[in-house]
Design a protein around this motif. Structure first.
Motif, PDB file in Angstrom:
ATOM      1  N   LYS A 104       0.824  -1.204   0.000  1.00 46.30           N
ATOM      2  CA  LYS A 104       0.000   0.000   0.000  1.00 46.30           C
ATOM      3  C   LYS A 104       0.859   1.255   0.000  1.00 46.30           C
ATOM      4  O   LYS A 104       0.592   2.222  -0.726  1.00 46.30           O
ATOM      5  CB  LYS A 104      -0.928   0.001   1.215  1.00 46.30           C
ATOM      6  N   ILE A 105       1.909   1.213   0.842  1.00 47.98           N
ATOM      7  CA  ILE A 105       2.807   2.369   0.871  1.00 47.98           C
ATOM      8  C   ILE A 105       3.469   2.566  -0.480  1.00 47.98           C
ATOM      9  O   ILE A 105       3.572   3.691  -0.994  1.00 47.98           O
ATOM     10  CB  ILE A 105       3.871   2.168   1.979  1.00 47.98           C
ATOM     11  N   ILE A 106       3.893   1.421  -1.076  1.00 54.47           N
ATOM     12  CA  ILE A 106       4.524   1.505  -2.402  1.00 54.47           C
ATOM     13  C   ILE A 106       3.525   2.025  -3.437  1.00 54.47           C
ATOM     14  O   ILE A 106       3.853   2.910  -4.251  1.00 54.47           O
ATOM     15  CB  ILE A 106       5.084   0.122  -2.813  1.00 54.47           C
ATOM     16  N   ASN A 107       2.270   1.459  -3.390  1.00 57.03           N
ATOM     17  CA  ASN A 107       1.247   1.901  -4.350  1.00 57.03           C
ATOM     18  C   ASN A 107       0.886   3.367  -4.122  1.00 57.03           C
ATOM     19  O   ASN A 107       0.744   4.143  -5.083  1.00 57.03           O
ATOM     20  CB  ASN A 107      -0.005   1.039  -4.228  1.00 57.03           C
ATOM     21  N   ASP A 108       0.723   3.734  -2.824  1.00 57.59           N
ATOM     22  CA  ASP A 108       0.420   5.140  -2.534  1.00 57.59           C
ATOM     23  C   ASP A 108       1.538   6.043  -3.009  1.00 57.59           C
ATOM     24  O   ASP A 108       1.297   7.123  -3.565  1.00 57.59           O
ATOM     25  CB  ASP A 108       0.190   5.327  -1.026  1.00 57.59           C
ATOM     26  N   LYS A 109       2.745   5.577  -2.766  1.00 54.51           N
ATOM     27  CA  LYS A 109       3.887   6.364  -3.230  1.00 54.51           C
ATOM     28  C   LYS A 109       3.892   6.458  -4.742  1.00 54.51           C
ATOM     29  O   LYS A 109       4.140   7.541  -5.323  1.00 54.51           O
ATOM     30  CB  LYS A 109       5.175   5.701  -2.739  1.00 54.51           C
ATOM     31  N   ARG A 110       3.561   5.306  -5.388  1.00 57.82           N
ATOM     32  CA  ARG A 110       3.527   5.308  -6.847  1.00 57.82           C
ATOM     33  C   ARG A 110       2.414   6.232  -7.356  1.00 57.82           C
ATOM     34  O   ARG A 110       2.619   7.010  -8.301  1.00 57.82           O
ATOM     35  CB  ARG A 110       3.305   3.894  -7.377  1.00 57.82           C
ATOM     36  N   VAL A 111       1.206   6.115  -6.695  1.00 53.03           N
ATOM     37  CA  VAL A 111       0.092   6.980  -7.082  1.00 53.03           C
ATOM     38  C   VAL A 111       0.435   8.440  -6.844  1.00 53.03           C
ATOM     39  O   VAL A 111       0.155   9.321  -7.663  1.00 53.03           O
ATOM     40  CB  VAL A 111      -1.185   6.588  -6.315  1.00 53.03           C
ATOM     41  N   GLN A 112       1.051   8.681  -5.682  1.00 52.63           N
ATOM     42  CA  GLN A 112       1.438  10.056  -5.373  1.00 52.63           C
ATOM     43  C   GLN A 112       2.447  10.575  -6.390  1.00 52.63           C
ATOM     44  O   GLN A 112       2.339  11.709  -6.878  1.00 52.63           O
ATOM     45  CB  GLN A 112       2.011  10.121  -3.964  1.00 52.63           C
ATOM     46  N   ASP A 113       3.420   9.718  -6.705  1.00 50.83           N
ATOM     47  CA  ASP A 113       4.404  10.119  -7.703  1.00 50.83           C
ATOM     48  C   ASP A 113       3.729  10.355  -9.059  1.00 50.83           C
ATOM     49  O   ASP A 113       4.058  11.325  -9.770  1.00 50.83           O
ATOM     50  CB  ASP A 113       5.485   9.049  -7.845  1.00 50.83           C
ATOM     51  N   TYR A 114       2.750   9.444  -9.365  1.00 46.57           N
ATOM     52  CA  TYR A 114       2.045   9.602 -10.637  1.00 46.57           C
ATOM     53  C   TYR A 114       1.218  10.892 -10.637  1.00 46.57           C
ATOM     54  O   TYR A 114       1.203  11.635 -11.640  1.00 46.57           O
ATOM     55  CB  TYR A 114       1.133   8.404 -10.886  1.00 46.57           C
ATOM     56  N   GLU A 115       0.529  11.146  -9.485  1.00 43.98           N
ATOM     57  CA  GLU A 115      -0.269  12.368  -9.406  1.00 43.98           C
ATOM     58  C   GLU A 115       0.614  13.602  -9.493  1.00 43.98           C
ATOM     59  O   GLU A 115       0.263  14.587 -10.149  1.00 43.98           O
ATOM     60  CB  GLU A 115      -1.068  12.379  -8.107  1.00 43.98           C
ATOM     61  N   ILE A 116       1.745  13.539  -8.805  1.00 41.74           N
ATOM     62  CA  ILE A 116       2.666  14.684  -8.874  1.00 41.74           C
ATOM     63  C   ILE A 116       3.159  14.874 -10.303  1.00 41.74           C
ATOM     64  O   ILE A 116       3.190  15.997 -10.833  1.00 41.74           O
ATOM     65  CB  ILE A 116       3.844  14.471  -7.899  1.00 41.74           C
ATOM     66  N   ALA A 117       3.521  13.716 -10.929  1.00 47.43           N
ATOM     67  CA  ALA A 117       3.967  13.803 -12.321  1.00 47.43           C
ATOM     68  C   ALA A 117       2.848  14.298 -13.223  1.00 47.43           C
ATOM     69  O   ALA A 117       3.065  15.124 -14.127  1.00 47.43           O
ATOM     70  CB  ALA A 117       4.458  12.434 -12.792  1.00 47.43           C
ATOM     71  N   GLU A 118       1.594  13.790 -12.941  1.00 54.38           N
ATOM     72  CA  GLU A 118       0.448  14.219 -13.754  1.00 54.38           C
ATOM     73  C   GLU A 118       0.171  15.700 -13.545  1.00 54.38           C
ATOM     74  O   GLU A 118      -0.123  16.432 -14.499  1.00 54.38           O
ATOM     75  CB  GLU A 118      -0.785  13.396 -13.385  1.00 54.38           C
ATOM     76  N   GLN A 119       0.261  16.141 -12.266  1.00 55.43           N
ATOM     77  CA  GLN A 119       0.069  17.561 -11.993  1.00 55.43           C
ATOM     78  C   GLN A 119       1.125  18.405 -12.687  1.00 55.43           C
ATOM     79  O   GLN A 119       0.828  19.468 -13.245  1.00 55.43           O
ATOM     80  CB  GLN A 119       0.106  17.802 -10.486  1.00 55.43           C
ATOM     81  N   GLN A 120       2.336  17.896 -12.666  1.00 52.79           N
ATOM     82  CA  GLN A 120       3.401  18.620 -13.341  1.00 52.79           C
ATOM     83  C   GLN A 120       3.159  18.663 -14.844  1.00 52.79           C
ATOM     84  O   GLN A 120       3.348  19.696 -15.491  1.00 52.79           O
ATOM     85  CB  GLN A 120       4.752  17.968 -13.026  1.00 52.79           C
ATOM     86  N   ARG A 121       2.710  17.488 -15.379  1.00 55.46           N
ATOM     87  CA  ARG A 121       2.376  17.462 -16.811  1.00 55.46           C
ATOM     88  C   ARG A 121       1.221  18.396 -17.117  1.00 55.46           C
ATOM     89  O   ARG A 121       1.252  19.139 -18.116  1.00 55.46           O
ATOM     90  CB  ARG A 121       2.035  16.036 -17.251  1.00 55.46           C
ATOM     91  N   ASN A 122       0.171  18.332 -16.230  1.00 54.74           N
ATOM     92  CA  ASN A 122      -0.975  19.220 -16.451  1.00 54.74           C
ATOM     93  C   ASN A 122      -0.569  20.684 -16.337  1.00 54.74           C
ATOM     94  O   ASN A 122      -1.031  21.532 -17.107  1.00 54.74           O
ATOM     95  CB  ASN A 122      -2.073  18.916 -15.432  1.00 54.74           C
ATOM     96  N   LEU A 123       0.290  20.944 -15.334  1.00 50.98           N
ATOM     97  CA  LEU A 123       0.752  22.323 -15.176  1.00 50.98           C
ATOM     98  C   LEU A 123       1.558  22.762 -16.389  1.00 50.98           C
ATOM     99  O   LEU A 123       1.371  23.883 -16.905  1.00 50.98           O
ATOM    100  CB  LEU A 123       1.598  22.437 -13.900  1.00 50.98           C
ATOM    101  N   SER A 124       2.406  21.840 -16.857  1.00 50.74           N
ATOM    102  CA  SER A 124       3.181  22.156 -18.065  1.00 50.74           C
ATOM    103  C   SER A 124       2.262  22.334 -19.260  1.00 50.74           C
ATOM    104  O   SER A 124       2.423  23.270 -20.061  1.00 50.74           O
ATOM    105  CB  SER A 124       4.197  21.046 -18.327  1.00 50.74           C
ATOM    106  N   GLU A 125       1.250  21.409 -19.335  1.00 52.37           N
ATOM    107  CA  GLU A 125       0.302  21.509 -20.444  1.00 52.37           C
ATOM    108  C   GLU A 125      -0.510  22.793 -20.344  1.00 52.37           C
ATOM    109  O   GLU A 125      -0.790  23.452 -21.351  1.00 52.37           O
ATOM    110  CB  GLU A 125      -0.636  20.298 -20.432  1.00 52.37           C
ATOM    111  N   TYR A 126      -0.920  23.141 -19.078  1.00 53.41           N
ATOM    112  CA  TYR A 126      -1.680  24.367 -18.862  1.00 53.41           C
ATOM    113  C   TYR A 126      -0.856  25.589 -19.275  1.00 53.41           C
ATOM    114  O   TYR A 126      -1.360  26.479 -19.964  1.00 53.41           O
ATOM    115  CB  TYR A 126      -2.079  24.470 -17.387  1.00 53.41           C
TER     116      TYR A 126
END
Length: 468
Positions: A104-126
């Motif tokens: 769960k910690i690994i998945n949460d970390k992965r999800v968090q990393d993915y969300e952070i990466a997605e936010q960064q991508r969205n921010l970059s896209e924005y």
């Protein structure tokens, strides 16, 4: 032993000399050791028995103890097994929980990393979209400025050309046909390239130069087939002084033009206007004053609005009488006369008026001839002394309308609505009122206010002639 063997023959030889004393003494001397030996033997035997009994008891106790120990050990082993099994189960559960927690910690970390990466991508896209939109807006703004500049140049160039042509025409008296053709060509070219605001300025210039009232064949008119959509004629066609209307004295001739979305607000028109073959869809005639104007020949006025208009003696006539009868196509579908000031002695003939909105309107002595007004709204309107001849009025709402002195002749009024309609000297001749709602034929006031002649009543009853 040697002493015993040596005394025995003597004893045997001298036995006769042995006396009782010696026997008693012998027996007494022998009895004591024997007794002692017997007692000793008995004690020894008893002790042996006691020892054996103790040994047996000890053995039995030892056996019982060993059995109890074995049972205890067996129970302890079972208990140890259960404890060990429970411990193993707990260890497994703890390991599984820890593994799940780790996952769960690994998945949460992965999800968090993915969300952070997605936010960064969205921010970059924005930011990229913002930059793109900003660049596009700047580009569009520049294009708009360039377009505005070009249109302004076109308008100024046209005005200069117009002034030059007018001066040249006055000074050199060139042939009218050549001069007019050049002016017409330049005018249409400029109108196609200008926006509605600058078109209005151009038309205003032409009006001031009295070039829109020249009586020539339609194809030679200055604005023939011109693009005039969106023009604000209300700023150029009329002058308003102290509440009075003033229009063009010489007239307005615009044939076959695109006049969609044009505003004629507050304008005054008389019989000197000609808009034949033009497209007048969505035009605004609010507060106009129209007298004796003939809207004839093929034209379209769909969705036009006549709010607050004052109209008198005007014809919307699709049936033009000439040497040869000519039926033109005039469309006024969904046109609105809502809250008009009045329409006196207006004529609508062979015009398409589907879905017309005449609610809260005022028509006096007007005629509706050979046309369809199906699905229209005439509620709360006043139609005093008006005539409806050969008209389709199916599903029309007459609720609250004033039909005083109205004549309905050869009309279809199937499924119409007449709730609270005012009747007085109203006549229905050869009319089909089948399914009409709100017309209470049991109301004596209604029966006395209406004259029926060969009419089908709402309930399907055919009445030849009503009796007064």
């Amino acid at each position: 032993m040697n002493n015993l063997n040596s005394t025995l023959p003597q004893y045997t030889t001298n036995r006769s000399y042995v006396t009782l004393k010696h026997l008693l003494k012998f027996f007494s001397n022998a009895a004591v050791p024997l007794l002692i030996g017997a007692i000793t033997l008995i004690i020894a035997i008893h002790q042996q028995k006691v020892t054996q009994s103790n040994r047996d008891s000890d053995a039995s106790q030892a056996t019982e103890l060993r059995r109890q120990d074995r049972e205890q050990e067996s129970l302890q082993r079972e208990e140890d097994k259960k404890i060990a099994q429970l411990q193993r189960t707990e260890d497994k559960e703890a390991i599984r929980s820890q593994r799940e927690l780790d996952l769960k910690i690994i998945n949460d970390k992965r999800v968090q990393d993915y969300e952070i990466a997605e936010q960064q991508r969205n921010l970059s896209e924005y930011h990229r979209i913002q930059e793109s939109q900003m660049a596009r807006k700047i580009h569009e703004h520049n294009l708009l400025l360039e377009d505005e500049r070009q249109k302004e140049n076109i308008l100024l160039e046209y005005q200069n050309d117009l002034a030059t042509l007018l001066l040249d025409h006055e000074s050199k008296q060139n042939e009218i046909n050549t001069w007019w053709f050049v002016l017409q060509m330049k005018t249409n070219t400029a109108l196609r390239q200008l926006d509605p605001t600058r078109r209005s300025i151009l038309v205003h210039t032409l009006l001031e130069a009295n070039l829109l009232n020249v009586k020539v064949p339609n194809s030679d008119a200055l604005l023939y087939r011109a693009n005039l959509s969106g023009i604000q004629f209300d700023q150029s066609v009329y002058t308003l002084r102290s509440g009075a209307y003033f229009g063009l004295d010489e007239g307005l001739i615009i044939p076959a033009a695109d006049l969609r979305y044009v505003s004629f607000k507050n304008a005054f028109f008389s019989d000197n206007i000609s808009l034949a073959y033009s497209n007048l869809d969505y035009t605004d005639w609010s507060f106009t004053h129209i007298i004796n104007v003939f809207f004839i020949k093929d034209m379209s006025m769909n969705e036009a609005k006549f709010y607050g208009s004052d109209i008198c003696g005007t014809h919307f006539d699709g049936y033009h009488h000439s040497d040869i009868d000519y039926y033109s196509n005039i469309k006024m579908n969904r046109v609105s006369f809502e809250y008009n000031k009045q329409c006196v002695q207006c004529v609508f003939q062979r015009v398409s008026l589907l879905g017309i909105r005449l609610n809260h309107s005022k028509f006096i002595g007007s005629k509706f001839l050979s046309l369809s007004m199906a699905d229209g709204n005439l509620s709360n309107g006043s139609f005093v002394s008006s005539t409806f001849h050969s008209v389709t009025l199916d599903r029309v709402d007459f609720s609250g309308a004033n039909l005083k002195s109205c004549k309905f002749i050869e009309a279809s009024m199937i499924n119409c609505f007449m709730f609270g309609t005012i009747f007085e000297k109203t006549s229905f001749s050869r009319v089909n009122l089948t399914g009409c709602k709100g017309l209470n034929m049991k109301d004596k006031n209604i029966i006395t206010a209406i004259t029926f002649d060969r009419t089908t009543l709402p309930d399907g009853t055919y009445i030849e002639r009503s009796k007064k």
